[in-house]
Write a protein that holds these residues in place. Structure first.
Motif, short mmCIF file in Angstrom:
data_model
loop_
_atom_site.label_atom_id
_atom_site.label_comp_id
_atom_site.label_asym_id
_atom_site.label_seq_id
_atom_site.Cartn_x
_atom_site.Cartn_y
_atom_site.Cartn_z
N VAL A 86 0.94 -1.09 -0.01
CA VAL A 86 0.02 -0.07 -0.03
C VAL A 86 0.80 1.16 -0.02
N GLN A 87 0.66 2.04 -1.22
CA GLN A 87 1.40 3.33 -1.20
C GLN A 87 0.65 4.35 -0.77
N ASN A 88 0.86 5.26 0.32
CA ASN A 88 -0.15 6.23 0.67
C ASN A 88 0.73 7.56 -0.07
N SER A 89 0.02 8.08 -1.14
CA SER A 89 0.48 9.14 -1.93
C SER A 89 -0.38 10.49 -1.72
N THR A 90 -0.91 10.36 -0.34
CA THR A 90 -1.84 11.61 0.03
C THR A 90 -0.93 12.31 0.99
N ASN A 91 -1.47 13.46 1.25
CA ASN A 91 -0.66 14.38 2.31
C ASN A 91 -1.00 14.23 3.62
N GLU A 92 -1.62 13.16 3.97
CA GLU A 92 -2.05 13.06 5.39
C GLU A 92 -1.91 11.60 5.62
N ASN A 93 -1.73 11.16 7.19
CA ASN A 93 -1.51 9.99 7.58
C ASN A 93 -2.71 9.35 7.70
N LEU A 94 -2.72 7.85 7.38
CA LEU A 94 -3.69 7.10 7.32
C LEU A 94 -3.65 6.04 8.40
N THR A 95 -4.56 5.69 9.17
CA THR A 95 -4.39 4.83 10.23
C THR A 95 -5.32 3.69 10.23
#
Length: 170
Positions: free
Chosen positions: A13-22
């Protein structure tokens, strides 16, 4: 985990957003998580980072199925997968309207599938500003092409504003 692995799914999973995901929820529904590759509730997938997990089956004639659910400031995202003993690999993704999940499947080896899920912000398809606000296109000058073998002065200290590669090298 001991024994033979008959089916596996590695999820990147690549988080390419500007926020943290929990991670808000996680479960191996069929099979189990691979050693040292299990997601944990409360894990934070920081912005612009990636993580990987793997679910496996160690029983003959049994596949693997699992999910990971993320919480964000915009809602929940879920990535599910099912790798049956027989039949095709089936991933399912659910995102909120402001985020997208693009998935790529590598099933070169049907017993060991890799799922790449990239979470990103939705991109606008139209420019919110009109052409009049942007000004005439004649104001935009293309960047000069640098030709192979062109030698520029070190540090660029004697390069004058508006110089082209030809005038600098000459």
């Amino acid at each position: 985990m001991a024994g033979q692995i008959y089916r596996s799914v590695k999820v990147v999973v690549q988080n390419s957003t500007n926020e943290n995901l929990t991670i808000q929820g996680v479960a191996a529904l069929v099979g189990q998580w691979a050693d040292k590759m299990a997601p944990t509730q409360g894990f934070v997938l920081a912005q612009q980072t990636a993580a990987e997990w793997m679910s496996v089956s160690t029983e003959l004639c049994v596949g693997t199925s699992a999910f990971v659910r993320f919480g964000s400031s915009r809602g929940y995202l879920t990535i599910r997968w099912s790798q049956p003993w027989m039949g095709p690999f089936r991933p399912t993704v659910e995102a909120v309207p402001d985020l997208t999940i693009d998935s790529t499947i590598d099933n070169t080896n049907p017993d060991a599938v890799v799922l790449l899920a990239t979470i990103s912000d939705c991109r606008r398809t139209t420019n919110p500003r009109s052409d009049a606000e942007l000004g005439p296109a004649s104001d935009v000058k293309p960047t000069p092409e640098v030709k192979p073998g062109l030698k520029l002065p070190k540090g660029g200290a004697d390069v004058k504003p508006g110089a082209t590669p030809e005038t600098v090298a000459g």
